[in-house]
Design a protein around this motif. Structure first.
Motif, PDB file in Angstrom:
ATOM      1  N   ARG A 111      17.665  14.002  26.380  1.00  0.00           N
ATOM      2  CA  ARG A 111      17.642  12.756  27.147  1.00  0.00           C
ATOM      3  C   ARG A 111      18.926  11.964  26.964  1.00  0.00           C
ATOM      4  O   ARG A 111      19.419  11.311  27.878  1.00  0.00           O
ATOM      5  CB  ARG A 111      16.441  11.915  26.689  1.00  0.00           C
ATOM      6  CG  ARG A 111      16.249  10.642  27.476  1.00  0.00           C
ATOM      7  CD  ARG A 111      14.981   9.928  27.053  1.00  0.00           C
ATOM      8  NE  ARG A 111      15.092   9.309  25.741  1.00  0.00           N
ATOM      9  CZ  ARG A 111      14.144   8.536  25.190  1.00  0.00           C
ATOM     10  NH1 ARG A 111      13.012   8.314  25.853  1.00  0.00           N
ATOM     11  NH2 ARG A 111      14.305   8.011  24.000  1.00  0.00           N
ATOM     12  N   THR A 112      19.441  12.001  25.751  1.00  0.00           N
ATOM     13  CA  THR A 112      20.639  11.211  25.458  1.00  0.00           C
ATOM     14  C   THR A 112      21.718  12.110  24.878  1.00  0.00           C
ATOM     15  O   THR A 112      21.465  13.248  24.498  1.00  0.00           O
ATOM     16  CB  THR A 112      20.329  10.112  24.425  1.00  0.00           C
ATOM     17  OG1 THR A 112      19.712  10.708  23.296  1.00  0.00           O
ATOM     18  CG2 THR A 112      19.428   9.047  24.999  1.00  0.00           C
ATOM     19  N   THR A 119      24.491  -0.874  31.441  1.00  0.00           N
ATOM     20  CA  THR A 119      23.522   0.127  31.030  1.00  0.00           C
ATOM     21  C   THR A 119      22.984  -0.211  29.649  1.00  0.00           C
ATOM     22  O   THR A 119      23.326  -1.232  29.069  1.00  0.00           O
ATOM     23  CB  THR A 119      24.136   1.533  31.082  1.00  0.00           C
ATOM     24  OG1 THR A 119      23.105   2.475  30.841  1.00  0.00           O
ATOM     25  CG2 THR A 119      25.216   1.709  30.042  1.00  0.00           C
ATOM     26  N   GLU A 120      22.110   0.677  29.175  1.00  0.00           N
ATOM     27  CA  GLU A 120      21.459   0.457  27.880  1.00  0.00           C
ATOM     28  C   GLU A 120      21.939   1.515  26.901  1.00  0.00           C
ATOM     29  O   GLU A 120      22.152   2.668  27.288  1.00  0.00           O
ATOM     30  CB  GLU A 120      19.942   0.574  28.081  1.00  0.00           C
ATOM     31  CG  GLU A 120      19.129   0.462  26.818  1.00  0.00           C
ATOM     32  CD  GLU A 120      17.648   0.712  27.088  1.00  0.00           C
ATOM     33  OE1 GLU A 120      17.014  -0.147  27.725  1.00  0.00           O
ATOM     34  OE2 GLU A 120      17.143   1.767  26.671  1.00  0.00           O
ATOM     35  N   ILE A 121      22.103   1.117  25.645  1.00  0.00           N
ATOM     36  CA  ILE A 121      22.484   2.076  24.602  1.00  0.00           C
ATOM     37  C   ILE A 121      21.630   1.829  23.365  1.00  0.00           C
ATOM     38  O   ILE A 121      20.970   0.795  23.253  1.00  0.00           O
ATOM     39  CB  ILE A 121      23.976   1.943  24.200  1.00  0.00           C
ATOM     40  CG1 ILE A 121      24.273   0.525  23.694  1.00  0.00           C
ATOM     41  CG2 ILE A 121      24.893   2.316  25.353  1.00  0.00           C
ATOM     42  CD1 ILE A 121      25.614   0.366  23.013  1.00  0.00           C
ATOM     43  N   VAL A 122      21.648   2.792  22.456  1.00  0.00           N
ATOM     44  CA  VAL A 122      21.186   2.530  21.091  1.00  0.00           C
ATOM     45  C   VAL A 122      22.440   2.522  20.235  1.00  0.00           C
ATOM     46  O   VAL A 122      23.225   3.483  20.260  1.00  0.00           O
ATOM     47  CB  VAL A 122      20.196   3.605  20.605  1.00  0.00           C
ATOM     48  CG1 VAL A 122      19.864   3.380  19.131  1.00  0.00           C
ATOM     49  CG2 VAL A 122      18.928   3.575  21.442  1.00  0.00           C
ATOM     50  N   ILE A 157      26.922   5.621  19.300  1.00  0.00           N
ATOM     51  CA  ILE A 157      26.331   5.050  20.515  1.00  0.00           C
ATOM     52  C   ILE A 157      25.537   6.133  21.213  1.00  0.00           C
ATOM     53  O   ILE A 157      26.077   7.154  21.620  1.00  0.00           O
ATOM     54  CB  ILE A 157      27.431   4.511  21.462  1.00  0.00           C
ATOM     55  CG1 ILE A 157      28.147   3.336  20.806  1.00  0.00           C
ATOM     56  CG2 ILE A 157      26.825   4.097  22.793  1.00  0.00           C
ATOM     57  CD1 ILE A 157      29.317   2.824  21.613  1.00  0.00           C
ATOM     58  N   GLU A 158      24.248   5.893  21.324  1.00  0.00           N
ATOM     59  CA  GLU A 158      23.333   6.832  21.960  1.00  0.00           C
ATOM     60  C   GLU A 158      23.123   6.336  23.400  1.00  0.00           C
ATOM     61  O   GLU A 158      22.662   5.215  23.593  1.00  0.00           O
ATOM     62  CB  GLU A 158      22.028   6.772  21.154  1.00  0.00           C
ATOM     63  CG  GLU A 158      21.044   7.840  21.392  1.00  0.00           C
ATOM     64  CD  GLU A 158      21.342   9.126  20.622  1.00  0.00           C
ATOM     65  OE1 GLU A 158      22.179   9.126  19.702  1.00  0.00           O
ATOM     66  OE2 GLU A 158      20.745  10.138  20.996  1.00  0.00           O
ATOM     67  N   ALA A 159      23.515   7.151  24.377  1.00  0.00           N
ATOM     68  CA  ALA A 159      23.368   6.722  25.774  1.00  0.00           C
ATOM     69  C   ALA A 159      22.669   7.810  26.564  1.00  0.00           C
ATOM     70  O   ALA A 159      22.769   8.999  26.227  1.00  0.00           O
ATOM     71  CB  ALA A 159      24.732   6.432  26.395  1.00  0.00           C
ATOM     72  N   ALA A 160      21.969   7.408  27.613  1.00  0.00           N
ATOM     73  CA  ALA A 160      21.309   8.390  28.477  1.00  0.00           C
ATOM     74  C   ALA A 160      22.347   9.409  28.938  1.00  0.00           C
ATOM     75  O   ALA A 160      23.497   9.065  29.223  1.00  0.00           O
ATOM     76  CB  ALA A 160      20.675   7.693  29.677  1.00  0.00           C
ATOM     77  N   ARG A 161      21.923  10.662  29.011  1.00  0.00           N
ATOM     78  CA  ARG A 161      22.839  11.766  29.314  1.00  0.00           C
ATOM     79  C   ARG A 161      23.721  11.465  30.525  1.00  0.00           C
ATOM     80  O   ARG A 161      24.931  11.646  30.479  1.00  0.00           O
ATOM     81  CB  ARG A 161      22.010  13.031  29.557  1.00  0.00           C
ATOM     82  CG  ARG A 161      22.757  14.342  29.485  1.00  0.00           C
ATOM     83  CD  ARG A 161      22.045  15.389  30.317  1.00  0.00           C
ATOM     84  NE  ARG A 161      21.811  14.853  31.645  1.00  0.00           N
ATOM     85  CZ  ARG A 161      22.723  14.789  32.592  1.00  0.00           C
ATOM     86  NH1 ARG A 161      23.927  15.255  32.385  1.00  0.00           N
ATOM     87  NH2 ARG A 161      22.447  14.240  33.764  1.00  0.00           N
TER      88      ARG A 161
END
Lengths: 86, 1122
Positions: free
Chosen positions: B1041-1042, B1080-1083, B1094-1098
């Motif tokens: 997913r990410t 956008t959104e990240i972790v 930084i974890e981002a949607a693929r």
């Protein structure tokens, strides 16, 4: 950009949140057509303190209740759903 | 030209050459353009907005209304309407005057001045009324050509702009004495900003003043240590809620050849715990006939030009004032060798000290006098007075009507202003924010008092400052009303005079808000900085009311103009919005935008038209087999013992009775009973469902579900996980679909897979989910493989000779089957029954979202718009109106295509009482006539659905093959000293839901071989090799997913704050949180002070990567010279 105190994450920038409308609406189990229409469509539009819901969408993902003054934008408190209303 | 108005000085700064209106001139390093032009004796710098009157420099700062110029830098760099008093000169600067032709000295447009008697307030409203047909064709072009200041550049802005979030304990706005004292006294992280090129404010023009025994100019930098981030050329332009202040920093405009890595401007969104406003005050002009001639200047401005730039405004000055301070300007000028012909004070009484000083300086003084006229073409040559010699020759008039505190930011912070009758100005009264106004903007003009107030506001203990050799500022002088006169200018930039104000009040306007809009006073690019109070006072006098009773116009941001570039920052061109590409992303396609996704629209062969390609793709699906990239469909995994009960409450159908391994078409309603989304729900186990949503509805549906789950049905034990980006989805549709898929399947028996079922197994040795579903009406499957295997799976399936088809063919095929599309057939007012979907509603269910609304009388009316087909001999236009043959409006066309299969146009439409009209005639009125159509059932192809349920023949022999992974692609980036980017190695990821704490809130923890990130009160992300050894309520594999970007370097936090509004000082090493990153959104996980994960949607990794790349450009070494 407001700073909104998330009950779980503390004060965070508004950009992380999603407004979710008026708080403390009760979904009626039984309702006349009129009462149901009111539940669907009639909302308060106060000038002053307002109980509303926000979701920390780009954060912990939780919905919560928030009391915000619509004139000053000052937030006097937030609480988890089901907790005592602020 | 020579700098004939420059005073000699011991060690002059280096000379700088620049060009104004095509003439080369010399100035000195550090000059503003205004100072340099004055030094060269340039009197006329521009022409006024309405009457094209010649205008010169009137002020020395941002309030300048007249001297607007266009600066041209080449390469498309052209900025109009810059104040010459703010533009700094550099070697080779090219500037042009504006609003004049052929030249500022002789301007044809000045004829407008002769028409001034008829061009007063409201002229446009009264004159350009008839005929109406002239509005657009004649009047508007005429007015636009005649009016206006600079011209907007026509080419795209080639410069880069940056934006970032900053955080501090104390933000000090204004680097004058009060602001400096505050910044020096403040603790913690301090940001000090000033709009000028250097800090100091009024101290910069105090050669003799000392503070605590130190010369004022030296005091400026003393004690400004590393706590204080001092930003010059930085304007605080707006106040936003909760102490967020917008600053704009002009980074390169003053440099002759800027470093290409630097942005031209930087927008800083500063979140401050406390703000000290030390914005100063602006001097008011005196309002008298002819007060706009070049050479007439604010007295304080003259003092700045003299003290800071060694420039005299003229050779023979008249000082006209209502305030003590200007007297000292007169003395300074006299001392510098300028002849001061007279001091004219409007006040009857003036202190004896001033009179004595004037006598010593040999300056004639008249009090109780005023100017009644001026003369001179292109420069003032004399003034006419009452109470002094009737005519006094001069070449400059220095005026001062007192000072207006700059309460703009205070007012924007929603602080309440009060009218101070003694000084005749508005002052900060009650704060509404964590703000303190100090110094001149709070009405305090005494230097020692300003310093003391600033020091206290910064957080220091009360103390006194020893100020010496500073002339007393003098008592305030309230602004006086001026008599109506067509040449007594109030608003210089918009050419508004006291006569215009008199017209407005005479015509009955009473509120200053109306007077402002009728006369346009205060509405120019300077927002009335020099004019608002003068207009207010004159208007109040004309109406016969007290000033505070007329009202006060609102101070809105921005304080001074901010470029669009600064607001846009990196969000331009490719980076304006995220561009999401699927894991398959077959670039042979022509793409269409669906939300932020790029979806394959059609796959043209060499030389093939779109129409031909779509027809070929449709034919292939109907007769052979087609491949469709459906990866963008939303996917939600619903897990838990109450999963079926929850879906029963959210969707119209019955999912309790859905057997494991089966799928059901599902319709989602809003509480109002209208269709919001649809999809297919598959039951993977008793407690696990795979829900699909529309592409555009994915985020909405998850939010909608979470809302009900968290707040309406919180007792249900069910958890939701988005898996949209974990899976790549390939539609395999057509009679040959099973033959194409079969060879690669393991543990999935196609012959045992009926229509609307799901199986988990292997596809080409990779775990996959296979759905037998169809959106085409053919035998069909949707193959789900983990995203990184998507491209290889697509390639493998293509080897069978299957035809790729895009969204256009998909639409034609589904329309032939009468399948509706959310947002095309629905618009938020369409019920399931309107769409012919009553069969999806499980009526026996006691409750589901929307059920009660479906029982409302309005929802059951027989004349509701219902989905039908339309048959016509030409392709209809989507959105076209549908009428009865008598012209009564019945509805509209929602979808229209040419059906390749049936050889004629088809259309879907929402038509009032549509189902009862089947067989009847309707019309579609178009601009060139009506189109006749027949109402038919929406399903035009295989109405019985026999092709969907076709049995599957013997499975083909198995082929052993293993898919390869395609990682997320990002461009190569050079490492650099400031910050480096890299993709983190791929790993397993699991979304875990449990009430047992696995990590403290907002922290990462280690669990065995896994890193566990806290995402929410019961939500964690586990990263590591394989599934973690954890028992939880819900565990969902989201490995694909990410993807993760690792950011490392001293400037890593700085780069993240370019797009993320969090205060990273609140995020210590070991902290992690979901947050926003631009759009956008990240972790975000902080591993150390300088390393972030930084974890981002693929699909969004390239976007995040490109933004970070943009942010770190400033730290990259310059490209090698050619």
């Amino acid at each position: 950009m407001l700073l909104i105190p998330c009950p779980w994450c503390g004060p965070r920038p508004e950009a992380e949140f999603h407004h979710a409308g008026q708080a403390h609406l009760t979904r009626p189990a039984q309702a006349t057509d009129e009462a149901w229409a009111a539940y669907l469509y009639l909302r308060n539009n106060p000038k002053g303190p307002h109980a509303e819901r926000w979701r920390h969408l780009h954060g912990c993902g939780r919905f919560f209740n928030c009391r915000r003054d619509t004139v000053t934008d000052r937030i006097s408190g937030t609480s988890a759903p089901g907790a005592e209303a602020v | 030209m020579t700098q004939s108005y420059r005073l000699p000085s011991g060690a002059p700064p280096p000379e700088v050459r620049f060009v104004f209106d095509g003439r080369e001139m010399k100035g000195r390093a550090g000059d503003t353009l205004a100072a340099a032009l004055l030094a060269n004796g340039v009197g006329v710098v521009g022409r006024s907005f309405k009457y094209h009157r010649p205008r010169g420099v009137m002020a020395a700062g941002v309030e300048e209304p007249n001297a607007l110029v266009t600066v041209v830098r080449g390469g498309g760099r052209e900025t109009p309407n810059l104040r010459a008093t703010v533009v700094e000169i550099y070697e080779g600067l090219v500037a042009w005057s504006q609003n004049a032709w052929p030249s500022v000295g002789f301007d044809v447009g000045a004829m407008a001045g002769w028409l001034a008697p008829v061009l007063g307030a409201g002229f446009y409203y009264k004159t350009f009324k008839w005929p109406v047909s002239f509005w657009k064709r004649v009047y508007e072009p005429l007015i636009r050509a005649a009016a206006g200041l600079g011209r907007a550049p026509v080419s795209a802005d080639p410069d880069r702009y940056a934006r970032r979030y900053a955080h501090c304990d104390v933000l000090v706005i204004g680097g004058g004495p009060a602001g400096l004292a505050a910044a020096k006294a403040a603790d913690g992280r301090v940001i000090l900003c000033d709009e000028q090129a250097e800090l100091g404010g009024s101290l910069l023009s105090r050669a003799e003043t000392t503070i605590d025994g130190v010369p004022a100019r030296n005091w400026v930098a003393r004690g400004l240590d590393a706590r204080v981030t001092a930003l010059t050329r930085t304007t605080a332009f707006g106040w936003y809620p909760d102490g967020m202040v917008g600053l704009v920093e002009r980074v390169t405009d003053h440099l002759p050849s800027p470093d290409p890595g630097l942005p031209r401007e930087r927008l800083l969104l500063v979140r401050a715990k406390r703000v000290v406003i030390a914005a100063g005050a602006i001097e008011r002009p005196l309002v008298f006939p002819g007060n706009d001639r070049p050479g007439i200047m604010l007295a304080g401005a003259a003092e700045i030009f003299l003290a800071r730039y060694g420039v005299t405004p003229g050779r023979r000055a008249v000082v006209a004032t209502s305030h003590d301070r200007a007297w000292h300007t007169a003395f300074s000028l006299a001392k510098a060798g300028v002849a001061v012909a007279a001091i004219l004070d409007t006040r009857a009484e003036v202190g004896p000290d001033l009179r004595a000083l004037a006598r010593d300086a040999g300056i004639p003084v008249w009090t109780g006098t005023r100017i009644v006229g001026t003369g001179g073409r292109n420069r003032v040559r004399f003034v006419e007075t009452l109470g002094a010699p009737p005519v006094i020759p001069c070449d400059t008039v220095l005026m001062s009507g007192g000072w207006t505190p700059s309460v703009h930011l205070f007012s924007q912070s929603r602080g309440r202003l009060r009218y101070d009758a003694d000084s005749g100005v508005y002052l900060p009264d009650r704060s509404a924010a964590a703000e303190t106004s100090v110094g001149a903007c709070a009405g305090e003009f005494d230097l020692a008092a300003c310093l003391a107030a600033g020091h206290r506001a910064g957080g220091g203990e009360a103390r006194a400052f020893a100020v010496e050799h500073e002339p007393a500022f003098g008592a305030a002088s309230p602004p006086e009303p001026a008599a109506p006169h067509p040449l007594a200018f109030v608003d210089f930039q918009n050419d508004v005079t006291t006569k215009d104000l008199a017209i407005a009040t005479g015509e009955g306007f009473r509120s200053i808000e109306h007077i402002k809009r009728y006369t346009t006073t205060g509405m120019a690019t300077d927002q009335g900085k020099t004019s608002n109070l003068n207009a207010l006072v004159s208007a109040a006098a004309a109406i016969g009311r007290a000033v505070p009773d007329v009202g006060l116009t609102t101070f809105r941001p921005p304080y001074s103009p901010v470029t669009f570039g600064a607001f846009a920052g990196a969000a331009r061109g490719e980076l304006f919005d995220p561009v999401r590409r699927t894991p398959i992303d077959d670039r042979d396609a022509v793409f269409e935008d669906v939300g932020t996704w790029k979806r394959a629209w059609y796959f043209p062969r060499e030389g093939e038209t779109m129409h031909a390609a779509v027809a070929r793709e449709c034919r292939a699906v109907r007769t052979d087999v087609g491949l469709f990239d459906a990866s963008t469909l939303g996917k939600i995994e619903v897990v838990g013992p109450d999963a079926a009960a929850f879906l029963n409450l959210l969707y119209t159908g019955d999912f309790e009775s859905l057997a494991v391994g089966r799928c059901k078409y599902a319709v989602l309603l809003g509480e109002d009973g209208f269709v919001r989304d649809d999809g297919v729900i598959a039951r993977l186990s008793k407690t696990r469902f795979h829900v699909t949503t529309t592409t555009g509805g994915a985020a909405f549906v998850l939010n909608h579900m979470e809302d009900y789950l968290q707040t309406e049905f919180p007792a249900l034990r069910v958890w939701l996980t988005s898996t949209t980006e974990h899976w790549a989805v390939i539609g395999v549709q057509g009679p040959r679909a099973a033959e194409v898929l079969g060879p690669y399947l393991e543990n999935i028996d196609l012959t045992a897979l009926p229509h609307m079922s799901v199986a988990e197994g292997l596809f080409a040795s990779i775990p996959a989910r296979l759905f037998r579903v169809s959106f085409t009406g053919e035998l069909g499957f949707e193959l789900n493989v983990p995203a990184r295997f998507g491209r290889a799976a697509w390639g493998l399936l293509r080897e069978s000779g299957a035809t790729r088809y895009g969204t256009e063919a998909m639409h034609v095929l589904r329309a032939e089957k009468g399948y509706f599309v959310v947002g095309q057939e629905t618009d938020g007012t369409v019920t399931p029954d309107d769409l012919g979907l009553s069969w999806t509603i499980a009526r026996r269910k006691p409750d589901f979202v929307g059920k009660r609304s479906l029982a409302r009388p309005d929802m059951r009316r027989p004349d509701r718009w219902q989905l039908v087909g339309l048959l016509s001999d030409q392709v209809l236009e989507e959105g076209a109106r549908v009428t009865a043959t008598d012209g009564t409006s019945l509805g509209h066309v929602t979808s229209a295509y040419r059906s390749e299969t049936q050889g004629h146009p088809i259309a879907l439409a929402l038509v009032a009482g549509g189902r009862s009209r089947i067989g009847g005639a309707v019309e579609i009125p178009m601009p060139n006539g009506k189109i006749a159509a027949q109402v038919v059932p929406p399903v035009s192809y295989d109405p019985k659905g026999e092709r969907l349920t076709a049995p599957i023949a013997t499975p083909p022999p198995r082929v052993s093959v293993r898919l390869t992974e395609t990682p997320v692609a990002v461009p190569f980036t050079a490492p650099c000293a400031g910050v480096s980017l890299s993709l983190a190695p791929e790993t397993s990821r699991f979304n875990i839901r449990t009430s047992v704490p696995l990590a403290p809130p907002l922290r990462a923890a280690v669990h065995g071989a896994h890193d566990i990130f806290w995402l929410g009160p019961d939500e964690y992300l586990a990263m590591g090799d394989g599934p973690p050894d954890i028992v939880a309520d819900s565990i969902v594999d989201v490995s694909h997913r990410t993807a993760a970007i690792r950011l490392e370097g001293a400037k890593a936090a700085w780069c993240i704050n370019a797009f993320c509004p969090l205060d990273l000082d609140d995020l210590p090493p070991g902290a992690c949180t979901r947050t926003v990153f631009e759009k956008t959104e990240i972790v975000l996980w902080r591993l150390s002070d300088t390393i972030f994960h930084i974890e981002a949607a693929r699909s969004l990794v390239p976007y995040v990567w490109a933004l970070l790349e943009d942010a770190r450009r400033e730290f990259l070494p310059p490209p090698p010279a050619c």
